[in-house]
Design an enzyme around this catalytic site. Structure first.
Site, short mmCIF file in Angstrom:
data_model
loop_
_atom_site.label_atom_id
_atom_site.label_comp_id
_atom_site.label_asym_id
_atom_site.label_seq_id
_atom_site.Cartn_x
_atom_site.Cartn_y
_atom_site.Cartn_z
N GLN A 305 0.84 -1.21 0.00
CA GLN A 305 0.00 0.00 0.00
C GLN A 305 0.87 1.25 0.00
O GLN A 305 1.84 1.35 0.75
CB GLN A 305 -0.92 0.01 1.22
N GLU A 355 -1.29 -15.14 -4.26
CA GLU A 355 -0.80 -13.91 -4.88
C GLU A 355 -0.19 -14.24 -6.24
O GLU A 355 0.50 -15.26 -6.41
CB GLU A 355 0.25 -13.25 -3.98
N ASN A 405 -8.36 -8.55 -1.47
CA ASN A 405 -7.85 -7.19 -1.68
C ASN A 405 -7.35 -7.10 -3.11
O ASN A 405 -6.15 -7.02 -3.36
CB ASN A 405 -6.73 -6.90 -0.68
N CYS A 433 -10.37 -0.35 -3.67
CA CYS A 433 -9.90 1.03 -3.82
C CYS A 433 -10.72 1.77 -4.87
O CYS A 433 -10.57 2.98 -5.03
CB CYS A 433 -8.42 1.06 -4.20
N GLU A 479 -10.13 3.94 0.08
CA GLU A 479 -10.32 2.50 0.24
C GLU A 479 -11.66 2.26 0.96
O GLU A 479 -12.01 2.98 1.89
CB GLU A 479 -9.19 1.89 1.07
#
Length: 486
Positions: A305, A355, A405, A433, A479
């Site tokens: 972030q 990921e 996320n 976001c 966010e």
């Protein structure tokens, strides 16, 4: 509910005065006619900030025009910025709820406390602890400046389509740290003394491309230079790497005091480390950050972030909403460097992270090992390919809390299918976001009635709570942390 990071209470950690505020702006949960307060627009006499659609004769300097594009809210006080953002997020949620209710025929939300006509509980926006110079990563372009010099380092104004693209130096922008601007300025100095031309358009030749700067809270600085090799021989290519290395070690660029300098040759707009490895010219291969009592390793290609202090508020919020316990498996989808899952590892039976970026997964594994965390595992690849098999391998009856996320593109529809159809997932925390486009579709498919045609067979989720967290002062972005249960 006893918080994982805080004393008992409902999301209380932001009830303090942000810098420069005369009094506390936000309390705990929305009460009374809060919308009327936050919906107030710019004060009388203030011009509304509209994004310039062209670069013809306009009032204001190039710097002001760039600020209006990159940081459209920069003329407002931070208190006013939060009001604008809160109002915008609330409108998005109202439209989203209305659409979901229409699909279901009736309201899909349960009897939670109301927040100004929303069925879900909308918490006040959590302000960023740092308002100016908060970015820990900046990417600077190279192109023609307002004076026509093609070796200008900064951000773009205009569009390629309209033929009015120009690159403007960015050292005046409120969200860019001085260190990032300093490195960009010295890169510009280097380019202007280099005999090689910049690569403005791939098919027109040129070599020097964008610069990325990453910093941590200790002031360590990593710079990454992208270079188009064109038809250079390996020997010529090596010479250019040595020249830029010398500039930043013993030349004028030494003033930047870089912790590390990376070099990436790339013939594409964007290359991953797997496609074209980052080459360390000098210094440390990683930078490290302290967050939520963890020491975190960050590789050149890893997502982290961009507002470190704000990220801590964001991850605390996520941790509070998950409600995990020692019998819970935490599924961290699009986990980046694994911070969310690892910060909650002591409260769960197991952390499973997924990921796409291999470097980020390596960082997550290093962070787990360094911090003595033994109940986590991280998988590299696309979530839509890994998740179904990962869920099938878990024992029936064990509760799973999922945290997602995703990037702005949202989640692949197969990920939504896997989450919907795996009945052990009763709680889902979705971090967004930019809640529109694919992310909006994600939310709708999580909450819509079962649909065999779309292979959405499990019970729908219900949106219970939403917490806006501001990680991007001076911009319209914010966010949103959304809590779903079923």
């Amino acid at each position: 509910m006893a918080g994982l990071f805080f004393k008992p209470g409902l999301l209380p950690w932001y009830a303090r005065n942000p810098p420069g505020w005369s009094q506390l702006f936000l309390g705990t949960v929305c009460k009374g006619d809060f919308t009327r307060v936050i919906a107030t627009k710019c004060q009388k006499g203030q011009k509304s900030q509209k994004k310039p659609s062209h670069l013809g004769p306009l009032d204001g300097s190039w710097q002001e025009r760039l600020a209006d594009v990159v940081t459209p809210l920069w003329r407002l006080s931070y208190e006013e910025q939060l009001k604008v953002k809160f109002a915008a997020q609330k409108k998005i949620l109202q439209r989203l709820e209305s659409y979901i209710q229409m699909l279901n025929g009736v309201s899909v939300t349960t009897a939670v406390p109301k927040s100004e006509r929303l069925s879900c509980l909308l918490h006040p926006i959590i302000p960023s602890p740092v308002i100016n110079g908060y970015r820990n990563k900046s990417t600077f372009s190279v192109n023609r400046g307002p004076d026509g010099n093609p070796k200008t380092v900064g951000f773009y104004l205009g569009t390629w389509r309209d033929g009015n693209m120009v690159c403007v130096q960015s050292n005046h922008l409120k969200n860019i740290p001085e260190k990032h601007s300093q490195v960009a300025q010295y890169y510009e100095v280097f380019l202007r003394q280099s005999p090689l031309e910049p690569c403005l358009v791939f098919h027109e030749g040129g070599y020097w491309r964008e610069l990325t700067v990453r910093t941590n809270s200790q002031g360590h600085t990593m710079a990454i230079i992208t270079f188009h090799p064109q038809n250079l021989s390996q020997e010529e290519f090596h010479v250019q790497k040595e020249i830029v290395k010398e500039f930043f070690i013993r030349g004028p660029g030494a003033a930047c005091d870089l912790t590390s300098l990376y070099f990436q040759e790339s013939t594409m707009t964007r290359c991953s480390h797997q496609q074209s490895p980052y080459q360390l010219l000098f210094g440390e291969p990683y930078i490290f950050e302290e967050l939520l009592s963890l020491k975190i390793r960050i590789s050149p290609d890893a997502f982290f972030q961009i507002n470190t202090a704000g990220a801590e508020m964001l991850y605390r919020t996520v941790g509070e909403l998950t409600g995990v316990n020692s019998d819970t498996i935490l599924l961290d989808i699009c986990c980046g460097t694994g911070v969310i899952g690892l910060s909650l590892s002591q409260h769960t039976s197991r952390v499973l992270g997924i990921e796409l970026v291999e470097q980020a997964v390596e960082d997550a594994r290093w962070t787990a090992a360094f911090n003595g965390i033994t109940n986590s595992e991280f998988h590299t690849g696309r979530a839509e390919k890994i998740l179904p098999g990962l869920l099938k391998s878990k024992e029936d009856g064990q509760s799973i809390v999922a945290v997602v996320n995703p990037a702005r593109a949202g989640l692949h529809y197969k990920v939504i299918q896997a989450i919907r159809n795996f009945r052990a997932i009763h709680t889902l925390v979705f971090v967004s976001c930019k809640l529109h486009g694919e992310s909006t579709r994600n939310v709708i498919e999580l909450c819509c009635p079962p649909d065999p045609a779309k292979k959405l067979l499990g019970e729908p989720f219900v949106l219970q709570q939403v917490v806006p967290v501001d990680l991007f002062p001076h911009t319209p972005h914010c966010e949103l942390v959304l809590l779903f249960t079923r």
